[in-house]
Design a protein around this motif. Structure first.
Motif, PDB file in Angstrom:
ATOM      1  N   ARG A 177       0.791  -1.147  -0.080  1.00  0.00           N
ATOM      2  CA  ARG A 177      -0.060  -0.024   0.007  1.00  0.00           C
ATOM      3  C   ARG A 177       0.721   1.293  -0.168  1.00  0.00           C
ATOM      4  O   ARG A 177       0.673   2.205  -0.665  1.00  0.00           O
ATOM      5  CB  ARG A 177      -1.012   0.046   1.164  1.00  0.00           C
ATOM      6  CG  ARG A 177      -2.041  -0.991   1.048  1.00  0.00           C
ATOM      7  CD  ARG A 177      -3.038  -0.925   2.248  1.00  0.00           C
ATOM      8  NE  ARG A 177      -2.327  -0.998   3.577  1.00  0.00           N
ATOM      9  CZ  ARG A 177      -2.420  -2.282   4.235  1.00  0.00           C
ATOM     10  NH1 ARG A 177      -2.973  -3.317   3.660  1.00  0.00           N
ATOM     11  NH2 ARG A 177      -1.867  -2.308   5.422  1.00  0.00           N
ATOM     12  N   SER A 181       0.961   4.334  -3.053  1.00  0.00           N
ATOM     13  CA  SER A 181       1.034   5.659  -2.544  1.00  0.00           C
ATOM     14  C   SER A 181       2.048   6.808  -3.095  1.00  0.00           C
ATOM     15  O   SER A 181       1.819   7.906  -3.184  1.00  0.00           O
ATOM     16  CB  SER A 181       0.918   5.983  -0.985  1.00  0.00           C
ATOM     17  OG  SER A 181       2.043   5.660  -0.387  1.00  0.00           O
ATOM     18  N   GLU A 218      -9.108   3.345  -2.322  1.00  0.00           N
ATOM     19  CA  GLU A 218      -9.061   3.707  -0.930  1.00  0.00           C
ATOM     20  C   GLU A 218      -7.558   4.451  -0.453  1.00  0.00           C
ATOM     21  O   GLU A 218      -7.635   5.303   0.129  1.00  0.00           O
ATOM     22  CB  GLU A 218      -9.119   2.315  -0.050  1.00  0.00           C
ATOM     23  CG  GLU A 218     -10.471   1.720  -0.146  1.00  0.00           C
ATOM     24  CD  GLU A 218     -10.719   0.670   0.577  1.00  0.00           C
ATOM     25  OE1 GLU A 218      -9.609  -0.129   1.106  1.00  0.00           O
ATOM     26  OE2 GLU A 218     -11.882  -0.047   0.481  1.00  0.00           O
ATOM     27  N   TRP A 220      -5.640   6.074  -2.682  1.00  0.00           N
ATOM     28  CA  TRP A 220      -5.890   7.492  -3.235  1.00  0.00           C
ATOM     29  C   TRP A 220      -6.775   8.331  -2.907  1.00  0.00           C
ATOM     30  O   TRP A 220      -6.585   9.525  -3.073  1.00  0.00           O
ATOM     31  CB  TRP A 220      -6.052   7.330  -4.676  1.00  0.00           C
ATOM     32  CG  TRP A 220      -4.808   6.720  -5.530  1.00  0.00           C
ATOM     33  CD1 TRP A 220      -3.419   6.466  -5.085  1.00  0.00           C
ATOM     34  CD2 TRP A 220      -4.953   6.232  -6.978  1.00  0.00           C
ATOM     35  NE1 TRP A 220      -2.721   6.124  -6.184  1.00  0.00           N
ATOM     36  CE2 TRP A 220      -3.452   5.937  -7.265  1.00  0.00           C
ATOM     37  CE3 TRP A 220      -5.739   6.309  -7.894  1.00  0.00           C
ATOM     38  CZ2 TRP A 220      -3.111   5.295  -8.468  1.00  0.00           C
ATOM     39  CZ3 TRP A 220      -5.425   5.571  -9.070  1.00  0.00           C
ATOM     40  CH2 TRP A 220      -4.333   5.451  -9.412  1.00  0.00           C
ATOM     41  N   LYS A 221      -7.729   7.869  -1.937  1.00  0.00           N
ATOM     42  CA  LYS A 221      -8.598   8.603  -1.374  1.00  0.00           C
ATOM     43  C   LYS A 221      -9.501   9.260  -2.394  1.00  0.00           C
ATOM     44  O   LYS A 221      -9.804  10.554  -2.262  1.00  0.00           O
ATOM     45  CB  LYS A 221      -8.116   9.715  -0.361  1.00  0.00           C
ATOM     46  CG  LYS A 221      -7.439   8.810   0.902  1.00  0.00           C
ATOM     47  CD  LYS A 221      -7.178  10.093   1.892  1.00  0.00           C
ATOM     48  CE  LYS A 221      -6.497   9.337   3.243  1.00  0.00           C
ATOM     49  NZ  LYS A 221      -5.709   8.365   3.057  1.00  0.00           N
ATOM     50  N   VAL A 222      -9.957   8.520  -3.432  1.00  0.00           N
ATOM     51  CA  VAL A 222     -10.713   8.938  -4.371  1.00  0.00           C
ATOM     52  C   VAL A 222     -12.004   7.929  -4.682  1.00  0.00           C
ATOM     53  O   VAL A 222     -11.829   6.940  -4.313  1.00  0.00           O
ATOM     54  CB  VAL A 222      -9.985   9.097  -5.762  1.00  0.00           C
ATOM     55  CG1 VAL A 222      -8.889   9.923  -5.665  1.00  0.00           C
ATOM     56  CG2 VAL A 222      -9.496   7.468  -6.312  1.00  0.00           C
ATOM     57  N   GLN A 224     -14.153   5.024  -6.291  1.00  0.00           N
ATOM     58  CA  GLN A 224     -13.779   3.958  -7.174  1.00  0.00           C
ATOM     59  C   GLN A 224     -13.859   4.212  -8.596  1.00  0.00           C
ATOM     60  O   GLN A 224     -12.925   3.612  -9.341  1.00  0.00           O
ATOM     61  CB  GLN A 224     -14.587   2.651  -6.561  1.00  0.00           C
ATOM     62  CG  GLN A 224     -13.996   1.406  -7.376  1.00  0.00           C
ATOM     63  CD  GLN A 224     -14.496   0.023  -6.615  1.00  0.00           C
ATOM     64  OE1 GLN A 224     -15.308   0.209  -5.546  1.00  0.00           O
ATOM     65  NE2 GLN A 224     -14.443  -0.900  -7.358  1.00  0.00           N
TER      66      GLN A 224
END
Length: 242
Positions: A177, A181, A218, A220-222, A224
């Protein structure tokens, strides 16, 4: 829609059924081979499905057994737009054959360069630094499949222009992960490495690459759908280079 840029389609127990299901689901698949002799049989899995492509490979874990197929690799290369699975493996039991692995990879890289370049999916388990050295300046696009190197090796790979294919098995680890990132979003693709990998106890199928897209979103916090579009755009740009 899902994209599996690295799976061994021919090694599923019922590969033609899996290929048919990929067609029904609209899954994009890069079906890698472990030996040139598997090329013809694996290519038959693409019949009637433009979304499945075959890569011509010689896996480092069996390089010492199949190095005599390099002549066949060269004969088939003109018909192959993709090359893989190739690379090096420094793991237990494989480092013993390191010199043969190097010979095979160097031959393949030389052949790819002479052929004008290819999209390549590359194995670099316990061998990232050596792989990066061998593909420095290679013509084409090197995609590091299931990257497990250090942060400094990741930076070097990014600086060299490498792409990365990441799957559910990689993304369930903290290290995996963290790598995602840091990788430029425009150089990420999804994979499964099926049928050799599992997620939640189940063997991954090519369409399960959608799990990776969900996990990437998740990280990338965007949403789907945004992650799906980015990966889809990446595949389109990659295809345009071939």
């Amino acid at each position: 829609m899902s994209i599996d840029m690295h799976c061994h389609l021919d090694l599923y127990p019922e590969p033609f059924k899996v290929a048919d299901e990929c067609k029904k689901r609209g899954t994009y698949v890069l079906s890698v081979t472990t030996t040139p002799k598997a090329w013809d049989g694996t290519c038959r899995l693409t019949e009637g499905n433009q979304r499945i492509r075959t890569a011509l490979g010689l896996h480092p874990q069996i390089a010492h057994q199949r190095f005599n197929e390099l002549e066949l690799f060269d004969a088939l290369l003109p018909t192959a737009k993709y090359v893989g699975e190739i690379g090096l493996d420094g793991g237990n039991g494989f480092k013993d054959h390191w010199e043969v692995q190097l010979k095979v990879l160097r031959h393949i890289v030389g052949s790819v360069n002479k052929a004008g370049g290819r999209i390549m999916t590359i194995h670099s388990r316990h061998s990232t630094s050596a792989v990066l050295e061998e593909v420095t300046g290679v013509v084409g696009v090197p995609i590091l499949h299931w990257f497990t190197g250090t942060s400094s090796q990741l930076k070097k790979a990014i600086d060299q222009g490498c792409w990365f294919s990441v799957g559910p098995a990689m993304l369930r680890t903290k290290k995996g992960r963290e790598a995602v990132s840091l990788i430029p979003r425009h150089r990420i693709l999804t994979e499964t490495d099926g049928p050799f990998t599992k997620y939640s106890g189940e063997i991954l199928m090519p369409w399960d690459s959608a799990i990776a897209t969900k996990l990437i979103a998740e990280i990338w916090k965007v949403p789907q759908d945004v992650a799906i579009q980015i990966v889809k755009d990446n595949l389109r740009r990659l295809a345009e280079t071939s």
